[in-house]
Design a protein around this motif. Structure first.
Motif, mmCIF file in Angstrom:
data_model
loop_
_atom_site.group_PDB
_atom_site.id
_atom_site.type_symbol
_atom_site.label_atom_id
_atom_site.label_comp_id
_atom_site.label_asym_id
_atom_site.label_seq_id
_atom_site.Cartn_x
_atom_site.Cartn_y
_atom_site.Cartn_z
ATOM 1 N N ILE A 62 0.837 -1.204 0.000
ATOM 2 C CA ILE A 62 0.000 0.000 0.000
ATOM 3 C C ILE A 62 0.871 1.254 0.000
ATOM 4 N N ALA A 63 1.902 1.261 0.827
ATOM 5 C CA ALA A 63 2.786 2.426 0.914
ATOM 6 C C ALA A 63 3.532 2.654 -0.397
ATOM 7 N N GLU A 64 3.975 1.582 -1.032
ATOM 8 C CA GLU A 64 4.702 1.702 -2.301
ATOM 9 C C GLU A 64 3.792 2.270 -3.385
ATOM 10 N N ALA A 65 2.582 1.750 -3.488
ATOM 11 C CA ALA A 65 1.643 2.247 -4.491
ATOM 12 C C ALA A 65 1.290 3.710 -4.232
ATOM 13 N N ALA A 66 1.067 4.057 -2.981
ATOM 14 C CA ALA A 66 0.733 5.441 -2.641
ATOM 15 C C ALA A 66 1.905 6.381 -2.934
ATOM 16 N N SER A 67 3.120 5.946 -2.612
ATOM 17 C CA SER A 67 4.283 6.791 -2.864
ATOM 18 C C SER A 67 4.503 6.983 -4.362
ATOM 19 N N PHE A 68 4.217 5.957 -5.145
ATOM 20 C CA PHE A 68 4.345 6.062 -6.598
ATOM 21 C C PHE A 68 3.352 7.091 -7.133
ATOM 22 N N LEU A 69 2.118 7.048 -6.633
ATOM 23 C CA LEU A 69 1.109 8.012 -7.070
ATOM 24 C C LEU A 69 1.489 9.434 -6.658
ATOM 25 N N VAL A 70 2.000 9.591 -5.449
ATOM 26 C CA VAL A 70 2.434 10.920 -4.998
ATOM 27 C C VAL A 70 3.575 11.423 -5.875
ATOM 28 N N LEU A 71 4.502 10.537 -6.188
ATOM 29 C CA LEU A 71 5.633 10.913 -7.039
ATOM 30 C C LEU A 71 5.153 11.349 -8.422
ATOM 31 N N LEU A 72 4.250 10.570 -9.005
ATOM 32 C CA LEU A 72 3.771 10.880 -10.359
ATOM 33 C C LEU A 72 2.814 12.066 -10.411
ATOM 34 N N LEU A 73 1.901 12.151 -9.454
ATOM 35 C CA LEU A 73 0.825 13.135 -9.536
ATOM 36 C C LEU A 73 1.091 14.444 -8.792
ATOM 37 N N ILE A 74 2.047 14.430 -7.864
ATOM 38 C CA ILE A 74 2.322 15.651 -7.102
ATOM 39 C C ILE A 74 3.767 16.121 -7.304
ATOM 40 N N ALA A 75 4.726 15.239 -7.023
ATOM 41 C CA ALA A 75 6.131 15.654 -7.059
ATOM 42 C C ALA A 75 6.603 16.007 -8.469
#
Length: 104
Positions: free
Chosen positions: A9-22
């Motif tokens: 869950i953390a990996e998927a969420a971090s990937f989304l944050v990286l792609l969609l925010i960072a």
């Protein structure tokens, strides 16, 4: 297995944050610090996911195909959510059956 579920869950969420925010902050607002912070966090979670996928696959009796699919899921933005939800649970055959009250 719980560790794999949490890391998934953390990996998927971090990937989304990286792609969609960072990434938009880096290129749209000229704030490369967002990727400099989120990138290593996601990298560590990705490596943990890959390692735990092997361990979990072995414990749950995944075949080679399912293990490879779980590893491929790590590079797709939301696929680890699917793996955690549907594959990272012991099968009914592996779980001990509850005994009715009064029976040993």
């Amino acid at each position: 297995m719980r560790a794999f579920r949490v890391v998934s869950i953390a990996e998927a969420a971090s990937f989304l944050v990286l792609l969609l925010i960072a990434m938009p902050l880096k290129y749209g607002a000229d704030l490369p610090a967002a990727v400099q912070v989120m990138g290593p966090i996601h990298g560590i979670l990705f490596l943990a996911y890959v390692g735990l996928a092997y361990v979990t696959g072995e414990k749950l009796g995944w075949g080679l195909k399912r293990t490879v699919l779980a590893l491929i899921a790590a590079v797709l933005p939301v696929a680890p959510f699917f793996v955690e939800r549907h594959w990272a649970r012991p099968s009914a055959a592996a779980r001990p059956e509850a005994q009715p009250a009064g029976r040993a």
